[in-house]
Motif scaffolding. Structure first.
Motif, PDB file in Angstrom:
ATOM      1  N   PHE A 167     -17.254  25.691  -1.417  1.00  0.00           N
ATOM      2  CA  PHE A 167     -18.676  25.960  -1.135  1.00  0.00           C
ATOM      3  C   PHE A 167     -18.764  27.197  -0.253  1.00  0.00           C
ATOM      4  O   PHE A 167     -17.774  27.617   0.339  1.00  0.00           O
ATOM      5  CB  PHE A 167     -19.314  24.742  -0.436  1.00  0.00           C
ATOM      6  N   ASN A 168     -19.966  27.761  -0.164  1.00  0.00           N
ATOM      7  CA  ASN A 168     -20.077  29.032   0.566  1.00  0.00           C
ATOM      8  C   ASN A 168     -20.514  28.889   2.020  1.00  0.00           C
ATOM      9  O   ASN A 168     -20.717  29.877   2.709  1.00  0.00           O
ATOM     10  CB  ASN A 168     -21.013  29.994  -0.182  1.00  0.00           C
ATOM     11  N   ASP A 169     -20.663  27.624   2.484  1.00  0.00           N
ATOM     12  CA  ASP A 169     -21.209  27.479   3.844  1.00  0.00           C
ATOM     13  C   ASP A 169     -20.368  26.594   4.768  1.00  0.00           C
ATOM     14  O   ASP A 169     -20.818  26.200   5.841  1.00  0.00           O
ATOM     15  CB  ASP A 169     -22.656  26.955   3.771  1.00  0.00           C
ATOM     16  N   ALA A 218     -22.288  21.271   6.308  1.00  0.00           N
ATOM     17  CA  ALA A 218     -21.307  21.530   5.246  1.00  0.00           C
ATOM     18  C   ALA A 218     -19.897  21.387   5.803  1.00  0.00           C
ATOM     19  O   ALA A 218     -18.997  20.825   5.167  1.00  0.00           O
ATOM     20  CB  ALA A 218     -21.506  22.941   4.691  1.00  0.00           C
ATOM     21  N   ASN A 264     -22.163  26.457   8.242  1.00  0.00           N
ATOM     22  CA  ASN A 264     -23.169  25.409   8.402  1.00  0.00           C
ATOM     23  C   ASN A 264     -22.506  24.119   8.900  1.00  0.00           C
ATOM     24  O   ASN A 264     -21.634  23.567   8.225  1.00  0.00           O
ATOM     25  CB  ASN A 264     -23.845  25.191   7.040  1.00  0.00           C
ATOM     26  N   SER A 285     -23.967  26.295  -1.960  1.00  0.00           N
ATOM     27  CA  SER A 285     -24.022  25.670  -0.638  1.00  0.00           C
ATOM     28  C   SER A 285     -23.714  24.179  -0.753  1.00  0.00           C
ATOM     29  O   SER A 285     -24.263  23.487  -1.609  1.00  0.00           O
ATOM     30  CB  SER A 285     -25.417  25.891  -0.047  1.00  0.00           C
ATOM     31  N   THR A 343     -26.618  21.610  -0.654  1.00  0.00           N
ATOM     32  CA  THR A 343     -27.610  21.528  -1.735  1.00  0.00           C
ATOM     33  C   THR A 343     -27.157  20.593  -2.858  1.00  0.00           C
ATOM     34  O   THR A 343     -27.894  20.363  -3.805  1.00  0.00           O
ATOM     35  CB  THR A 343     -27.861  22.919  -2.359  1.00  0.00           C
TER      36      THR A 343
END
Ligand code: FAD
Ligand code: NA7
Length: 536
Positions: free
Chosen positions: A286-288, A295, A292, A256, A259
């Motif tokens: 990133f995965n978000d 992000a 998000n 994420s 983070t």
């Protein structure tokens, strides 16, 4: 009409792109069925037959923008660069058509205009613009999801004295050399066209309604050694691709963005910027980013900063810089922002100064008239259902596809529809949002397996239950609403065309999950040999 004179096929396949070619191969060469294909173009290729505009390039890496079904084909056919140009993809599809002897099953220059399901015979009755009338047990639609061109209804379009072209219907022999050219639209296609033609034209005027986030594509030659290595590992590669989310041939990130530190974000974005690729930048970093807002803002900010570094004139840089979410199909380019440093390129913001009309001399916006020799419409497509709603397509009880899709298009698994028995769609509404060739293969294989299963079990018809169709739609909707894509207007939700229903059109759960779903569901959501409904 005399019943005996109407030719009857096991299956009719519509469209000769990646989907239709493979469907004919599976149904005819593997199942031994009597198949007729129709294609309105004069040859095979689909997208890659129609989109011959300068700069047309895949944004999927060469090694995974192809079929995986034939090991010898994977070894024999090769490529030069990290991405494929339109002529290269067309040549590949022409080779595939010849290699598997697919052309002879197609009738070209023929548009399917109507297809009606007859509940007494359980056959589809299909009509073309060339006067053909045929019947078939199955109809497989490979009509394309980015295929029906969208030309905005600008006032005065027919009065223009120069040349005008849509990128998705690009004729041979266009010469832009030294001319005053206007490009309307800055999506994926506009970005490619603008970058490619700027050095060649006399003057280029770009009419931009929405600025775009774009990252470098990373177009470079691939060495013999790299290609040999890829070919050696294809089994592993396809396994990874088909179990991944976006199926673009890279591992999606599982970290994420929120983070990690700002410095770490910068480092990861910079590395992805240098590596290249739109989907890689959005999903490999990133995965978000797509879910998000925080992000997303980090990625968006990184690109905004790059635009201001690249574009020398601050006013132009400002106009080119998006402020909304980074949540359209992620773009990549081969020097797009740099193009605006050229003396012969100017940018017109048509959100501020609307296009009022096309005049005999060019384009008139609220701030004046731009004189042009050529207008290029890079205005995109009536995506997903665009080619379906143009056909007089009728299922049980005479219900039309337009009636059925009045609240937005549906399709259980993106392939089937209640009340449209034995009609299959490849890349129909609510199919996977991915690199598309492995999704096309997944769907064509499911369709051909299903046809085989029905033959082996003496079944006459298949269609999804209303319940399964509703649940699939609800699943697609809830998944899409959890992403920022649903907060932004683009063709993904049908928001690019005035009057088009804004609705979910994709399953964004990824190809791996999609494949698991169809495997686990089996034929649970389907009704076989349903009774006819009474005509109204
Ligand atoms: P298409 O290739 O669109 O073929 C549909 C065919 O059906 C067309 O030839 C059409 O003429 C025919 N047809 C439609 N209606 C009728 C009718 N009524 N009667 C007869 N024939 C009919 N995807 C990716 O995954 N990666 C990429 O890099 C990528 N780049 C793209 C770039 C551009 C410029 C465009 C437009 C699309 C791109 N796509 C990309 C999406 C691309 O469309 C798919 O990857 C794939 O080519 C679709 O294949 P298909 O056979 O499903 O449909
Ligand atoms: P897109 O992504 O739909 O882009 C179309 C562009 O045309 C976009 O910039 C639009 O602005 C613009 N547009 C559309 N209508 C108008 C009007 N009426 N006035 C001004 N500008 C307009 O299509 P592409 O062909 O680029 O890409 C589609 C997909 O095909 C792509 O993702 C690849 O997969 C291949 P807007 O953003 O709507 O304000």
């Amino acid at each position: 009409d005399s019943v005996t004179n109407v030719p009857e096929f096991d299956a009719v396949v519509v469209g000769a792109g990646f989907a239709g070619l493979y469907a004919v191969h599976k149904l005819r060469n593997e199942l031994g069925l009597h198949v007729r294909g129709y294609e309105k173009g004069t040859g095979v290729g689909g997208t890659w037959y129609w989109n011959r505009y300068p700069g047309a390039l895949s944004d999927t890496r060469s090694f995974v923008y192809r079929y995986s079904f034939d090991k010898a084909l994977l070894q024999d056919w090769t490529w030069k660069n990290t991405y494929l140009t339109q002529p290269e993809i067309l040549e590949y599809l022409e080779h595939v058509a010849d290699r598997f002897d697919i052309r002879q099953s197609f009738q070209f220059s023929t548009k399917v205009t109507a297809a009606h399901f007859n509940e007494e015979t359980n056959l589809w009755e299909i009509v073309t613009d060339r006067g053909d009338k045929v019947r078939a047990k199955f109809i497989v639609n490979g009509l394309g999801l980015l295929s029906a061109t969208n030309v905005p209804n600008f006032k005065g379009r027919e009065t223009f004295k120069g040349e005008q072209y849509h990128t998705g219907a690009w004729p041979a022999g266009v010469d832009l050399n030294g001319k005053r050219v206007g490009v309307i639209g800055t999506g994926s296609t506009g970005v490619q066209t603008i970058t490619a033609i700027a050095p060649e034209v006399g003057h280029l005027t770009v009419f931009q309604r929405s600025p775009q986030y774009s990252v470098p594509v990373g177009l470079r030659p691939q060495s013999e050694e790299e290609i040999t290595e890829i070919k050696k590992n294809y089994d592993e590669i396809w396994k990874q691709v088909k179990s991944s989310a976006v199926a673009f041939g890279f591992e999606e990130s599982n970290i994420s963005a929120v983070t990690v530190s700002k410095e770490e974000q910068e480092r990861v974005f910079e590395a992805a910027w240098n590596e290249g690729g739109g989907f890689y930048f959005m999903f490999g970093t990133f995965n978000d980013i797509a879910i998000n807002p925080e992000a997303n803002e980090a990625a968006a900010n990184f690109i905004r900063k790059k635009i201001h570094e690249i574009v020398k004139d601050p006013k132009t840089a400002r106009k080119l810089t998006p402020t909304d979410y980074y949540a359209k199909r992620p773009l990549c380019d081969n020097g797009y922002y740099q193009t605006f440093n050229r003396d012969n390129v100017s940018l017109v913001d048509v959100k501020e100064n609307l296009i009022v009309e096309i005049t005999p001399k060019g384009v008139r916006t609220t701030d004046g008239e731009y004189e042009l020799d050529v207008i290029i419409y890079a205005t995109g497509f009536d995506a997903v259902e665009g080619n379906y709603v143009k056909i007089d397509l009728r299922g049980r009880g005479g219900v039309s596809i337009n009636e059925k899709w009045a609240d937005g298009p549906t399709g259980y698994l993106g392939m089937t529809n209640t009340d449209f028995p034995n009609m299959f769609m490849v890349l129909g509404p609510n199919g996977p949002f991915t690199n598309l060739t492995p999704s096309i293969e997944t769907q064509v294989e499911w369709i051909s397996d299903t046809v085989k299963y029905m033959m082996e079990n003496n079944m006459t018809t298949i269609e999804p239950t209303q319940e399964a169709e509703n649940e699939w739609l609800a699943l697609c909707k809830s998944m899409a609403e959890a992403t920022l894509f649903s907060k932004i207007e683009s063709w993904i939700f049908g928001a690019n065309i005035p009057g088009k229903k804004n609705a979910v059109r994709f399953y964004v759960g990824g190809l791996g999950n999609y494949r698991s779903f169809i495997k686990e569901a089996g034929y649970k959501g389907f009704a076989f040999d349903r009774a006819a409904v009474k005509k109204k």
